[in-house]
Motif scaffolding. Structure first.
Motif, PDB file in Angstrom:
ATOM      1  N   PRO A  78       0.827  -1.206   0.000  1.00 50.36           N
ATOM      2  CA  PRO A  78       0.000   0.000   0.000  1.00 50.36           C
ATOM      3  C   PRO A  78       0.864   1.260   0.000  1.00 50.36           C
ATOM      4  O   PRO A  78       2.008   1.236   0.461  1.00 50.36           O
ATOM      5  N   ASN A  79       0.293   2.340  -0.515  1.00 51.14           N
ATOM      6  CA  ASN A  79       1.010   3.607  -0.557  1.00 51.14           C
ATOM      7  C   ASN A  79       1.066   4.190   0.853  1.00 51.14           C
ATOM      8  O   ASN A  79       0.038   4.372   1.503  1.00 51.14           O
ATOM      9  N   VAL A  80       2.270   4.479   1.337  1.00 55.40           N
ATOM     10  CA  VAL A  80       2.411   4.961   2.714  1.00 55.40           C
ATOM     11  C   VAL A  80       2.733   6.448   2.768  1.00 55.40           C
ATOM     12  O   VAL A  80       3.042   6.974   3.828  1.00 55.40           O
ATOM     13  N   THR A  81       2.658   7.150   1.624  1.00 57.97           N
ATOM     14  CA  THR A  81       2.946   8.580   1.609  1.00 57.97           C
ATOM     15  C   THR A  81       1.672   9.365   1.330  1.00 57.97           C
ATOM     16  O   THR A  81       0.745   8.881   0.681  1.00 57.97           O
ATOM     17  N   THR A  82       1.652  10.601   1.808  1.00 54.96           N
ATOM     18  CA  THR A  82       0.509  11.490   1.583  1.00 54.96           C
ATOM     19  C   THR A  82       0.747  12.318   0.317  1.00 54.96           C
ATOM     20  O   THR A  82       1.891  12.442  -0.141  1.00 54.96           O
ATOM     21  N   PRO A  83      -0.310  12.898  -0.264  1.00 59.51           N
ATOM     22  CA  PRO A  83      -0.116  13.779  -1.435  1.00 59.51           C
ATOM     23  C   PRO A  83       0.865  14.908  -1.159  1.00 59.51           C
ATOM     24  O   PRO A  83       1.670  15.266  -2.028  1.00 59.51           O
ATOM     25  N   PHE A  84       0.816  15.484   0.051  1.00 60.52           N
ATOM     26  CA  PHE A  84       1.746  16.564   0.389  1.00 60.52           C
ATOM     27  C   PHE A  84       3.185  16.075   0.332  1.00 60.52           C
ATOM     28  O   PHE A  84       4.059  16.738  -0.217  1.00 60.52           O
ATOM     29  N   GLU A  85       3.449  14.892   0.903  1.00 57.37           N
ATOM     30  CA  GLU A  85       4.810  14.352   0.913  1.00 57.37           C
ATOM     31  C   GLU A  85       5.301  14.072  -0.493  1.00 57.37           C
ATOM     32  O   GLU A  85       6.447  14.378  -0.843  1.00 57.37           O
ATOM     33  N   ARG A  86       4.437  13.509  -1.326  1.00 58.52           N
ATOM     34  CA  ARG A  86       4.842  13.200  -2.704  1.00 58.52           C
ATOM     35  C   ARG A  86       5.132  14.475  -3.486  1.00 58.52           C
ATOM     36  O   ARG A  86       6.116  14.569  -4.226  1.00 58.52           O
ATOM     37  N   VAL A 118      20.676  16.888   0.242  1.00 60.43           N
ATOM     38  CA  VAL A 118      19.546  17.710   0.708  1.00 60.43           C
ATOM     39  C   VAL A 118      18.244  16.928   0.589  1.00 60.43           C
ATOM     40  O   VAL A 118      17.424  16.889   1.524  1.00 60.43           O
ATOM     41  N   VAL A 119      18.035  16.291  -0.581  1.00 63.84           N
ATOM     42  CA  VAL A 119      16.822  15.499  -0.777  1.00 63.84           C
ATOM     43  C   VAL A 119      16.759  14.363   0.238  1.00 63.84           C
ATOM     44  O   VAL A 119      15.706  14.069   0.819  1.00 63.84           O
ATOM     45  N   TRP A 120      17.887  13.734   0.451  1.00 61.69           N
ATOM     46  CA  TRP A 120      17.981  12.631   1.421  1.00 61.69           C
ATOM     47  C   TRP A 120      17.574  13.104   2.814  1.00 61.69           C
ATOM     48  O   TRP A 120      16.764  12.468   3.496  1.00 61.69           O
ATOM     49  N   GLY A 121      18.151  14.234   3.246  1.00 62.99           N
ATOM     50  CA  GLY A 121      17.857  14.748   4.581  1.00 62.99           C
ATOM     51  C   GLY A 121      16.400  15.133   4.752  1.00 62.99           C
ATOM     52  O   GLY A 121      15.772  14.793   5.767  1.00 62.99           O
ATOM     53  N   VAL A 122      15.840  15.823   3.762  1.00 60.41           N
ATOM     54  CA  VAL A 122      14.431  16.218   3.847  1.00 60.41           C
ATOM     55  C   VAL A 122      13.539  14.980   3.854  1.00 60.41           C
ATOM     56  O   VAL A 122      12.554  14.909   4.601  1.00 60.41           O
ATOM     57  N   GLY A 123      13.881  13.998   3.017  1.00 60.40           N
ATOM     58  CA  GLY A 123      13.089  12.769   2.989  1.00 60.40           C
ATOM     59  C   GLY A 123      13.061  12.076   4.335  1.00 60.40           C
ATOM     60  O   GLY A 123      12.004  11.615   4.794  1.00 60.40           O
ATOM     61  N   ASP A 124      14.222  12.001   4.992  1.00 61.90           N
ATOM     62  CA  ASP A 124      14.265  11.372   6.322  1.00 61.90           C
ATOM     63  C   ASP A 124      13.439  12.152   7.335  1.00 61.90           C
ATOM     64  O   ASP A 124      12.770  11.565   8.196  1.00 61.90           O
TER      65      ASP A 124
END
Length: 278
Positions: free
Chosen positions: A67-75, A110-116
């Motif tokens: 199942p998708n575990v991310t929200t529209p905002f996160e994506r 930067v992307v890695w850090g924000v993702g975490d």
């Protein structure tokens, strides 16, 4: 269509990293030819497709997709951040003067850090599936090793003096830079455009052809778009061939002439633009 950008397609990126073109010049000079390259085939195809429904093919699956575990905002956040990170690489190089790969690694960090940070509150099993570490496991290492092998082979030919001999032979037998580069683009569809650009960089030196000269800009256009005439001529085509199981003959019959028409139209636009508008 990505030939105009130093960060979108690999051949232009190679020329940019190799100091043959600059980001601002390549964008300004190739945006119009690349756009024409897209619009001409589109103009041919649209009348044939008008009124026909577009049906998405059913993809095989076992019904066990997670199942998708991310929200529209996160994506949306990660998508926007990824785009900004890519666009920042030329800016990073221009401001710091450091090699582009350092800008790419910094942007990835930067992307890695924000993702975490975004996913820090999720359960461990969900968080592991949306981390950069998990994404990196899906890199096509076979393709990377293939390109490394090509570049090593081309470098060997350069050091042996073979590429310089070929360049001199082309200058004597053909004599016209525009025709030579146009043929490079056509050959890219057979040989693959990455080795063609690597070979060109070994054949012609920057002292004779300085950065942002006609040779390098036209080379970026011709190899970047000419490789699409056959599906085996570009990294994108090879990737699509593997992922979607596209048959070589099927592509040849349906898309080769369309790609060729766009290639020729864009090349003519660049030559006219270079002769009369610059």
């Amino acid at each position: 269509g990505g030939a105009w950008s130093p960060i979108v397609y690999v051949t232009t990126t190679m020329l940019w990293i190799g100091g043959r073109v600059t980001a601002s010049a390549i964008v300004a000079k190739l945006i119009l030819p690349s756009l024409v390259n897209v619009l001409v085939p589109l103009a041919i195809v649209v009348p044939r497709l008008r009124g026909k429904p577009i049906l998405a093919p059913e993809r095989p699956g076992d019904g066990l997709e997670p199942p998708n575990v991310t929200t529209p905002f996160e994506r949306n956040l990660m998508f926007a951040l990824g785009i900004v990170a890519l666009l920042s690489v030329p800016v990073f190089k221009a401001v710091t003067g450091l090699p582009p790969f350092l800008g790419t690694l910094f942007a990835l960090g930067v992307v890695w850090g924000v993702g975490d940070l975004v996913h820090r509150g999720k359960p461990n099993e969900d968080r592991e599936r949306v981390t950069i570490v998990h994404a990196l496991t899906r890199i096509d290492m076979a393709a990377i090793v293939f390109f490394i092998g090509i570049l090593l082979a081309v470098a060997t030919l350069q050091h042996a003096g073979v590429l310089a001999d070929i360049a001199r032979w082309l200058d004597v037998e053909i004599g016209r830079t525009d025709v030579i580069v146009f043929l490079f683009g056509l050959l890219s569809s057979i040989v693959d455009n990455v080795p063609m650009v690597a070979a060109a960089m070994g054949m012609y030196d920057v002292g004779t052809y300085p950065p942002d000269s006609f040779l390098w800009e036209f080379m970026a256009y011709c190899t970047g778009t000419g490789g699409s005439i056959l599906i085996i001529g570009s990294a994108a085509g090879v990737a699509a061939m593997g992922a979607e199981k596209i048959d070589f003959i099927w592509y040849l019959r349906r898309f080769a002439l369309l790609a060729l028409s766009g290639y020729i139209a864009g090349a003519l636009v660049y030559i006219v633009q270079n002769e009369f508008l610059v």
